[in-house]
Scaffold this active site. Structure first.
Site, PDB file in Angstrom:
ATOM      1  N   ARG A 431      24.119  -3.466  32.746  1.00 13.74           N
ATOM      2  CA  ARG A 431      24.162  -2.020  32.918  1.00 13.74           C
ATOM      3  C   ARG A 431      24.698  -1.354  31.654  1.00 13.74           C
ATOM      4  O   ARG A 431      25.616  -1.870  31.018  1.00 13.74           O
ATOM      5  CB  ARG A 431      25.048  -1.643  34.097  1.00 13.74           C
ATOM      6  CG  ARG A 431      24.617  -2.223  35.422  1.00 13.74           C
ATOM      7  CD  ARG A 431      25.726  -2.084  36.431  1.00 13.74           C
ATOM      8  NE  ARG A 431      25.376  -2.630  37.728  1.00 13.74           N
ATOM      9  CZ  ARG A 431      25.471  -3.913  38.043  1.00 13.74           C
ATOM     10  NH1 ARG A 431      25.910  -4.786  37.149  1.00 13.74           N
ATOM     11  NH2 ARG A 431      25.128  -4.335  39.250  1.00 13.74           N
ATOM     12  N   ARG A 539       8.956  -4.541  55.527  1.00 15.93           N
ATOM     13  CA  ARG A 539       8.380  -3.297  55.023  1.00 15.93           C
ATOM     14  C   ARG A 539       9.176  -2.747  53.841  1.00 15.93           C
ATOM     15  O   ARG A 539       8.687  -1.874  53.115  1.00 15.93           O
ATOM     16  CB  ARG A 539       8.297  -2.270  56.140  1.00 15.93           C
ATOM     17  CG  ARG A 539       9.623  -1.698  56.575  1.00 15.93           C
ATOM     18  CD  ARG A 539       9.468  -0.788  57.788  1.00 15.93           C
ATOM     19  NE  ARG A 539       8.388   0.168  57.637  1.00 15.93           N
ATOM     20  CZ  ARG A 539       7.814   0.806  58.644  1.00 15.93           C
ATOM     21  NH1 ARG A 539       8.229   0.571  59.879  1.00 15.93           N
ATOM     22  NH2 ARG A 539       6.856   1.674  58.432  1.00 15.93           N
ATOM     23  N   ASP A 555       3.643   3.738  59.815  1.00 15.71           N
ATOM     24  CA  ASP A 555       3.311   2.814  60.900  1.00 15.71           C
ATOM     25  C   ASP A 555       1.837   2.970  61.233  1.00 15.71           C
ATOM     26  O   ASP A 555       1.224   4.017  60.968  1.00 15.71           O
ATOM     27  CB  ASP A 555       4.157   3.109  62.136  1.00 15.71           C
ATOM     28  CG  ASP A 555       5.557   2.514  62.024  1.00 15.71           C
ATOM     29  OD1 ASP A 555       5.788   1.725  61.089  1.00 15.71           O
ATOM     30  OD2 ASP A 555       6.405   2.849  62.872  1.00 15.71           O
ATOM     31  N   GLU A 556       1.275   1.944  61.845  1.00 14.22           N
ATOM     32  CA  GLU A 556      -0.164   1.964  62.113  1.00 14.22           C
ATOM     33  C   GLU A 556      -0.559   3.048  63.114  1.00 14.22           C
ATOM     34  O   GLU A 556      -1.707   3.485  63.128  1.00 14.22           O
ATOM     35  CB  GLU A 556      -0.605   0.589  62.628  1.00 14.22           C
ATOM     36  CG  GLU A 556       0.050   0.193  63.942  1.00 14.22           C
ATOM     37  CD  GLU A 556      -0.427  -1.159  64.443  1.00 14.22           C
ATOM     38  OE1 GLU A 556      -1.243  -1.787  63.746  1.00 14.22           O
ATOM     39  OE2 GLU A 556       0.002  -1.581  65.541  1.00 14.22           O
ATOM     40  N   GLU A 643      15.416  -0.924  61.434  1.00 13.25           N
ATOM     41  CA  GLU A 643      15.177  -0.808  59.988  1.00 13.25           C
ATOM     42  C   GLU A 643      15.156   0.645  59.544  1.00 13.25           C
ATOM     43  O   GLU A 643      15.554   0.969  58.412  1.00 13.25           O
ATOM     44  CB  GLU A 643      13.885  -1.536  59.598  1.00 13.25           C
ATOM     45  CG  GLU A 643      12.591  -0.781  59.860  1.00 13.25           C
ATOM     46  CD  GLU A 643      12.136  -0.878  61.307  1.00 13.25           C
ATOM     47  OE1 GLU A 643      11.006  -0.463  61.606  1.00 13.25           O
ATOM     48  OE2 GLU A 643      12.905  -1.403  62.141  1.00 13.25           O
ATOM     49  N   ASP A 644      14.693   1.551  60.403  1.00  8.94           N
ATOM     50  CA  ASP A 644      14.726   2.982  60.078  1.00  8.94           C
ATOM     51  C   ASP A 644      16.163   3.451  59.848  1.00  8.94           C
ATOM     52  O   ASP A 644      16.459   4.160  58.882  1.00  8.94           O
ATOM     53  CB  ASP A 644      14.115   3.808  61.209  1.00  8.94           C
ATOM     54  CG  ASP A 644      12.640   3.531  61.413  1.00  8.94           C
ATOM     55  OD1 ASP A 644      12.336   2.645  62.217  1.00  8.94           O
ATOM     56  OD2 ASP A 644      11.827   4.215  60.776  1.00  8.94           O
ATOM     57  N   ARG A 690      19.284   0.429  69.470  1.00 10.12           N
ATOM     58  CA  ARG A 690      19.491   1.306  68.319  1.00 10.12           C
ATOM     59  C   ARG A 690      20.921   1.841  68.284  1.00 10.12           C
ATOM     60  O   ARG A 690      21.512   1.978  67.210  1.00 10.12           O
ATOM     61  CB  ARG A 690      18.500   2.466  68.368  1.00 10.12           C
ATOM     62  CG  ARG A 690      17.075   2.034  68.102  1.00 10.12           C
ATOM     63  CD  ARG A 690      16.124   3.154  68.410  1.00 10.12           C
ATOM     64  NE  ARG A 690      14.745   2.734  68.300  1.00 10.12           N
ATOM     65  CZ  ARG A 690      13.740   3.285  68.970  1.00 10.12           C
ATOM     66  NH1 ARG A 690      13.990   4.269  69.804  1.00 10.12           N
ATOM     67  NH2 ARG A 690      12.507   2.856  68.805  1.00 10.12           N
TER      68      ARG A 690
END
Length: 734
Positions: A431, A539, A555-556, A643-644, A690
């Site tokens: 860094r 993802r 998402d699909e 994951e959200d 959740r």
């Protein structure tokens, strides 16, 4: 005859003059001169006329300060060489780089010794390592080793002093003379001189030490750490004292100090003189003699008055209501006061000559602290008065950044130490000093991602640049592709028509193999299939195929129009460090359950934007995968839709900012996610999973990073009663 006497007299006079000019030092050895000099020393200061020069100290005070004579530089050097056999160590000479080549920078902690107690502080240090991404339980994979023996307190008068450390470490087969070892220490030496003697030979080990003396510090090898109390939080830590509305920067007091005054011994000289700058108005300097068992034996004429004045002020009130705080040395060079001042946004004025400041290899302390000289104490008030208010505010802001980034918890202190050492292994990928001293800090600017400042999402505004004008769409597919009428096909077609779309990646997380390329819809941009591992965390993996700065996570079953995608991307380019998207949740604290909760109902507040339809910078993929420990990713893979939450918590922890919601035609309908383990999960179970995920993440971070917002961004003239021909994103209202 007269001429001869005259000649002899002149010769005698000249000889005496030469003797005084060139041999004066020899004359001083005579008892007569020595006695006169001793008398002069004992009666110093002796002014011919005291009215001409005002005395700022009583002669008795100056003669009885009791400081032991300081050793000469040669004596200190000899003592250091006797303590540290590897005093000339550098990374190139005392560190085996080959151990780090195969498995990277991994750290192994020795097992605890049976019957050997470990202090609370050292237990926190070991826990910080063992719960981090650096830890490995296998010594053959380790690049760095940390002892299980408590080496923090090496004062042999302390109850936490561990004896016979030399014998114990020599019996360790991995010790190897200390090579590739890291030794932590907070206290060294003891009364009366408090030398840096650790009581054992560290050999070629790296020393991470508090109150590091500059002459003992090995640049580029050792690490200076701050002195922290035993109740310092393991993780998270308290917020800093500077608030956004703290303007003007100057507070009630200009300069303050409240602390012990040592009557005798090392460190007493500076603290004994602090009362000279006290004016009782904007400069408050209070000391007390009332500490220790035998303070009354050494009390002087000032003690009683000092003790009374000392009780008139509250320490925390002074700390949070002063612009500058004096941080003098104690018995050792460092003190707890240093971290206390940083947290309170009280600019530290350091009076500790020879102190190697914490993490000085990375941190530019000239932007956050005033480094004074102990012998020039009386100049401190006039010096701090000359600092312009704009610079004062900059100092205060930097103290808050440094406190939050590196010092607010034991985790951050330990991780900063390890990252400094890691940077030394590959200097070309380390860094820059800018990254260490600018938001969000060196711990959150991973050099494995890039060493270019322009590649990170935080510095566009500072450098007058912008992120790339294209995005990559990443669609997670969990269902087999049966027909061209499926939602994922319509989604691919809508996204591909965006003028800003560079490519579309389909993350195939279905049990069945992906269909051949001929079965996918025709698009104007490249369409690539990536085989996933059927994990929810997949993802956010940093795939090499993602070349654009922006990622559109989908998402699909997500339904978006091309106009919605275009508008959201334009908004994201103005806020590249944040998550910008459509469906949103909000979190709250439940006082009855005493835990965090969330709601997906439409409210005036939001703190989470679902990654089922959201833009963010690709750097967060690297941060998610490489910064977070494996345990958190395992948590995500085991709970539905966690994951959200984790991605939102991570971004909020980095930026300290909320996500941004943009306009959407329809309310988002959440699809039932495919379970990795194949077990059916009802809607109620997903809700509680959740909730549990949110609370586990808050526990791991040590606080709740999510930030609430009431902001939603709409296009200009959105739903205004004007012609749709005047609206750029007219399809959003259909």
């Amino acid at each position: 005859m007269q001429a001869r006497k005259k000649y002899i007299f002149v010769t005698f006079l000249a000889s005496w003059l030469l003797l005084f000019l060139f041999g004066g030092d020899q004359l001083r050895r005579f008892a007569f001169f020595s006695r006169k000099k001793a008398e002069a020393r004992r009666s110093w200061p002796r002014w011919t006329d005291r009215a001409l020069l005002e005395s700022f100290a009583d002669p008795e005070e100056l003669q009885s300060d009791g400081d032991p004579p300081l050793p000469s530089p040669r004596a200190r050097r000899a003592a250091r060489l006797s303590i540290y056999q590897g005093s000339r160590c550098r990374m190139e000479t005392c560190f085996d780089f080959s151990r780090c080549e195969k498995h990277g920078f991994k750290v192994f902690t020795y097992p605890r010794e049976r019957g050997e107690p470990v202090s609370e502080s050292y237990g926190k240090i070991l826990a910080s390592i063992e719960r981090s991404r650096y830890y490995t339980p296998r010594p053959e994979e380790a690049c760095l080793f940390v002892l299980g023996i408590d080496t923090l307190d090496r004062d042999h008068l302390s109850g936490q002093y561990v004896r016979n450390v030399d014998e114990k470490i020599r019996g360790f087969p991995l010790w190897n003379g200390g090579r590739n070892h890291l030794v932590f220490n907070l206290y060294s030496g003891t009364w009366p001189n408090y030398t840096e003697d650790l009581g054992f030979d560290i050999g070629q080990a790296i020393l991470a030490k508090a109150s590091f003396y500059s002459e003992s510090f090995r640049p580029g090898f050792d690490v200076s750490i701050p002195l922290f109390p035993k109740d310092h939080p393991q993780r998270g830590g308290q917020r800093g004292g500077l608030r956004r509305d703290a303007v003007p920067p100057r507070k009630k007091y200009l300069l303050v100090f409240k602390g012990k005054r040592y009557l005798t011994g090392i460190g007493s000289g500076t603290r004994n003189a602090l009362h000279h700058i006290h004016n009782g108005k904007d400069i408050v300097s209070l000391t007390t003699c009332k500490h220790g068992k035998d303070w009354e034996k050494h009390k002087d004429t000032r003690c009683d008055k000092d003790n009374v004045d000392y009780e008139k002020f509250d320490y925390q009130e002074l700390l949070h209501n002063s612009t500058f705080c004096i941080v003098p040395r104690g018995r050792r060079l460092g003190s707890f006061r240093f971290l206390e001042a940083l947290q309170a946004a009280c600019i530290p004025v350091l009076l500790s000559d020879g102190w190697e400041l914490p993490f000085s290899e990375a941190i530019d302390w000239s932007k956050a602290a005033i480094v004074g000289n102990e012998r020039l104490l009386l100049q401190i008030p006039s010096a701090v008065r000359c600092i312009h208010p704009e610079r004062v505010l900059a100092f205060q802001q930097q103290t808050q950044f440094l406190w939050d980034a590196y010092f607010s918890s034991v985790d951050k202190i330990v991780h900063t130490t390890l990252e400094i050492i890691k940077d030394r292994l590959l200097p070309h990928r380390s860094r820059s000093r800018f990254l260490w001293n600018a938001l969000p800090g060196g711990l959150l600017a991973l050099p494995d991602f890039s060493t270019r400042i322009g590649d990170f999402p935080f510095y566009y505004l500072q450098h007058g640049s912008s992120p790339s004008d294209k995005f990559t769409a990443l669609i997670r597919a969990v269902s087999p592709l049966g027909s061209l009428s499926q939602p994922i096909v319509r989604l691919i077609q809508a996204v591909s028509r965006s003028q800003y779309c560079a490519q579309i990646l389909v993350l195939w997380s279905c049990e069945k193999p992906p269909p051949p390329s001929g079965k996918w819809p025709q698009t104007a941009v490249p369409l690539t299939i990536i085989q996933g591992r059927r994990k929810l965390s997949d993802r956010f993996f940093p795939y090499a195929a993602i070349q654009t700065d922006s990622v559109l996570s989908l998402d699909e079953h997500t339904s978006l129009s091309t106009s919605e995608v275009d508008f959201a991307f334009v908004v994201w380019r103005s806020f590249p460090e944040r998550i910008v998207g459509f469906p949103a949740w909000s979190h709250f604290w439940d006082p009855e359950q005493k835990r965090w909760g969330y709601t997906s109902k439409w409210t005036n507040e939001l703190s989470i934007v679902l990654t089922a339809a959201a833009f963010y910078h690709r750097y967060y993929h690297s941060l998610f995968t490489e910064y977070l420990p494996a345990g958190l990713r395992d948590l995500v893979d085991g709970l539905a839709a966690c994951e959200d939450i984790l991605m939102n918590v991570l971004v909020a922890a980095v930026t300290k900012l909320p996500p941004i919601k943009v306009t959407q035609r329809k309310q988002h309908k959440e699809a039932v996610p495919q379970q990795v383990k194949g077990t059916a999960v009802t809607g109620g179970q997903r809700f509680w999973q959740r909730q549990d995920c949110l609370n586990q993440l808050a526990d791991w971070f040590g606080y709740m990073p999510l930030v609430s917002s009431q902001l939603r961004l709409d296009p200009v003239l959105f739903k205004d009663q004007v012609s749709v021909l005047r609206k750029k994103y007219r399809h959003l209202e259909k």
